[in-house]
Structures are given as structure tokens and as C-alpha cells.
Design an enzyme around this catalytic site. Structure first.
Site, PDB file in Angstrom:
ATOM      1  CD  GLU A 176       2.725  -4.102   2.281  1.00 43.86           C
ATOM      2  OE1 GLU A 176       3.046  -4.097   3.541  1.00 43.86           O
ATOM      3  OE2 GLU A 176       2.114  -3.135   1.769  1.00 43.86           O
ATOM      4  CB  CYS A 281     -14.019  -0.554   3.847  1.00 44.49           C
ATOM      5  SG  CYS A 281     -14.333   0.459   2.253  1.00 44.49           S
TER       6      CYS A 281
END
Length: 408
Positions: A176, A281
Site C-alpha cells: 500500500e 532484502c
């Protein structure tokens, strides 16, 4: 007039919602749009449309499916600057990082264009006397793809392409925080000829994700995000008998041996530690120099940090943009403060960098003398903080080494 970012269900934009959440430009801190948040009824509608589209797409010939990906590749390639601008405005990446992300996503599109080969099964005659064995690849059904903020184009292009190519229908739920790249990708799929309902898009947060996991028609879930959420999603999805891949965080170390090329090692540490503001990551967050090279290596890294120019993606000279939210910035600054309090040495303090005062900027940070037990060492920071953990020796395991390894 406020821009509303809609869901896309069976090819139609759906803006009606009982709840909206703001979307910000992290380089300015300004609200750029309102995001429609999917409630349970919207999720149920998207799932139903995906289920309806499944039989026809599952029976579509592989050559026709592959043709969609050839066309999709052409659309993305010809308009990648448009997509890169969307990524820069909502995520904050500088154009070079955004372009690199798109290039990695295109690799999966190209992989799926070779669909005829990848979907082959196997046949083994006389596996046992009078017994032949067939292996057939078939779609599992409706797949939910829940993607992270740090790669708003690449990860959706990793997930949805393979699922669609294999004959599944998909519901994509992007972050979002930077949702517009996902809307662009879904529209590009439809422009490439993908039938309506095969790829649907819903926006939202935790409640939306839970509704997707709990929907009986959803047979598989793919997730990339933080480790705690990955564990929760995996536990819930597998308890319901669904296939699930849930990829969490990391704390990546770069070990630099005594005979290393220290200039090359310093360059690698800068690129891997501060590229995309450390919001990867696979970012290197801990450098481990072995032996007496530590001082020289740290000096080289520190020297290079001084040359990194931070700024918004609209600045062609910028090499590192902002972090994603004000909360992320506050959290990262907390790790830096905690490092000082726990006895580490903050050699370069990103809190004091010369950066725009608006937006969520924090400069490259170098923390030396870090040891296990310090939060700056133990926890995934997901920001431009590079820790140095010095060691005297390194235990190296090789195939022909003794059981207890070889000390280097």
C-alpha cells in the site's frame, strides 16, 4: 482533485471503497494520492472473478499464453521510462535503481515467453516391469501474490508471470506504500492480450491479506516481506491446506579475507550496502574484515561514502534516494542512536548528512566495532546503515578440510 488509485477486477477499475489510505512521495513527504482499500466483499469479488476465468485460461494453448508474454515484453521495454518514473515518485528510488529493477523483472517475462519448453512433463517407460510413469504439469488454481514495497515492479513481475504462464489465475496485492507500479503492470498485461479476470488487483493492508488467505478458492499464496509477517502468513496458509512460499528478511554479511583486493571490496560494500537506500532484502548490512586489513578497508569505505550524493529521483545527479516512510526513517535513526549507546563507533552519521529537509532522507551511515548482541548487528535495519564486525580469524570449511574446519 485527489487522485484515487483503484483496484482492477476483471479488467475494470473499482474505486468505490469505505476506506482509503494516503500514498506519499517519500522525496517530498507530500501526499500524492488516496488508495482504495479492499474490504472482504471486494476481495470476495476479485476471488470469484479469478475463479470464473480459471477454466478458460487453463485450457488456453501454451503458444497463445506465450504470445501474451512476448507482447508484454515489448510493452514494458518500449515504455520502461514511464514505469521507472512511477517507481521513483512513489518508492523514491533514483532512476538507475528503478531501471535496474525493471530489467530484472523483464528477465522473468522473457522466461515465461519460453513457456512451451518450461511446461514440459516427463515420461519414463518401464519404471518397473510393465509400469510406465507420466509427470504432467498442471495449474493449481487461483493464486494470491502479496508483494513488498522495496521492489514494486520486479517482485510482481517475478510472481504473477510464472503463475499466469502455468495456467493459474492471480490476485495481486501490492504494498500500500507504492501501489501504482502494480496498476501499471496489470494494465500492460491486458494491453498484451491477457483475458480479463486472469489477473486481478486489490489494494489494502493486513485485513485484505487475511481475506485472501482465508478465501477457499485461493489455492496458493506467495509472499515477500518482513520475517514476522512471513511466518504468520506461512502458518495460516498451510494450516488451511494451501501451498505457500513466504520469503522474509535477511542480515547479509560480506566476509573480506586478508588477501582480498580492498578497493574492489570497498566498492562492493558501497554498492551492496547503500544501493536503493539499503532497502533490499539482499543488501549487505554487515562487513566482516578478517585480520589486520580492517583499518584499511574501513578507511576506503569511509572515503567512498563521502562521494555518494543523496537526493530525489528527479535529480539526475542523485545516487541514493529517501527511505520509504517517515516511520522507516525514525526507526533507522533509532538503530544509529542505539549503536552509539551500546558502544559501537559511528564513523559516518547519516542523520547529519547534507540532504533535503523535506521527505524521508537519511544519509549513508558507517558503524564500526559492532558485535553480536547489539541491535544494529542482530536486526534487519532495511536502510543505509553498514556495520563493521571485526574478527581476528575466519573458520573456513572446504570439502577436503578436517571435520573441525580450517582456520584462516
Amino acid at each position: 482533485m485527489t487522485t484515487v488509485i483503484p483496484h482492477i477486477i476483471k479488467g475494470q477499475e473499482v474505486s468505490e471503497s469505505a476506506r482509503f489510505s494516503p500514498v506519499f512521495n517519500p522525496a517530498t513527504g507530500e501526499e500524492t494520492a488516496q488508495l482504495a482499500v479492499a474490504d472482504s466483499a471486494t476481495v470476495a469479488d476479485a476471488v470469484a472473478k479469478a475463479q470464473e476465468a480459471l477454466p478458460a485460461w487453463r485450457s488456453t494453448g501454451l503458444a497463445k499464453r506465450a504470445d501474451v508474454f512476448f507482447k508484454l515484453r515489448e510493452i514494458i521495454t518500449s515504455r520502461q521510462s514511464e514505469l521507472a518514473e512511477i517507481i521513483s515518485l512513489e518508492h523514491g528510488k533514483v532512476p538507475s535503481d528503478a531501471a535496474g529493477e525493471i530489467a530484472r523483472g523483464l528477465e522473468n517475462v522473457e522466461f515465461c515467453a519460453g513457456l512451451l519448453h518450461h511446461m514440459k512433463g516427463e515420461y519414463l517407460e518401464q519404471a518397473a516391469t510393465g509400469i510406465n510413469v507420466h509427470q504432467v504439469r498442471q495449474p493449481v488454481g487461483v493464486v494470491a501474490c502479496i508483494t513488498p514495497f522495496n521492489f514494486p515492479a520486479m517482485v510482481p513481475l517475478w510472481m504473477v508471470t510464472a503463475a499466469i504462464a502455468a495456467g493459474n489465475t492471480v490476485i495481486l496485492k501490492p504494498s500500500e506504500r507504492d501501489p501504482s507500479a502494480a496498476n501499471w503492470i496489470v494494465k500492460a498485461f491486458h494491453e498484451a492480450g491477457l483475458p480479463e479476470g486472469v489477473l486481478n488487483l486489490v489494494h489494502g493492508g493486513k485485513d485484505t491479506v487475511e481475506a485472501l488467505i482465508e478465501a477457499p478458492q485461493v489455492k496458493a499464496v506467495s509472499f515477500v516481506g518482513s520475517t514476522p509477517i512471513a511466518k504468520s502468513i506461512y502458518e495460516r496458509a498451510t494450516a488451511l491446506g494451501k501451498r505457500c512460499q513466504a520469503l522474509g528478511g535477511a542480515k547479509n554479511h560480506m566476509v573480506v579475507m586478508p588477501d582480498a583486493d580492498l578497493d574492489a571490496a570497498a566498492d562492493a560494500a558501497i554498492s551492496a550496502g547503500f544501493g536503493s537506500a539499503g532497502e533490499r532484502c539482499m543488501a549487505v548490512s554487515v562487513v566482516v574484515p578478517v585480520g589486520d586489513i580492517a583499518d584499511e578497508l574501513v578507511a576506503k569505505i569511509r572515503e567512498r561514502i563521502a562521494d555518494i550524493k543523496g537526493g530525489p529521483g528527479t535529480d539526475p545527479q542523485a545516487e541514493m534516494g529517501p527511505v520509504i516512510t517517515a516511520q522507516a526513517k525514525e526507526r533507522i535513526e533509532g538503530f544509529i542512536a542505539g549503536a552509539e549507546e551500546s558502544g559501537a563507533s559511528v564513523l559516518v552519521d547519516g542523520r547529519k548528512a547534507d540532504l533535503p529537509t523535506s521527505g524521508y532522507f537519511i544519509g549513508p551511515t558507517l558503524v564500526d566495532d559492532v558485535v553480536p548482541g547489539m541491535p544494529v548487528y542482530d536486526e534487519e535495519i532495511f536502510g543505509p546503515v553498514l556495520a563493521v564486525a571485526r574478527v581476528d580469524t575466519c573458520l573456513l570449511y572446504t570439502s577436503d578440510a578436517a571435520d573441525d574446519g580450517e582456520s584462516v
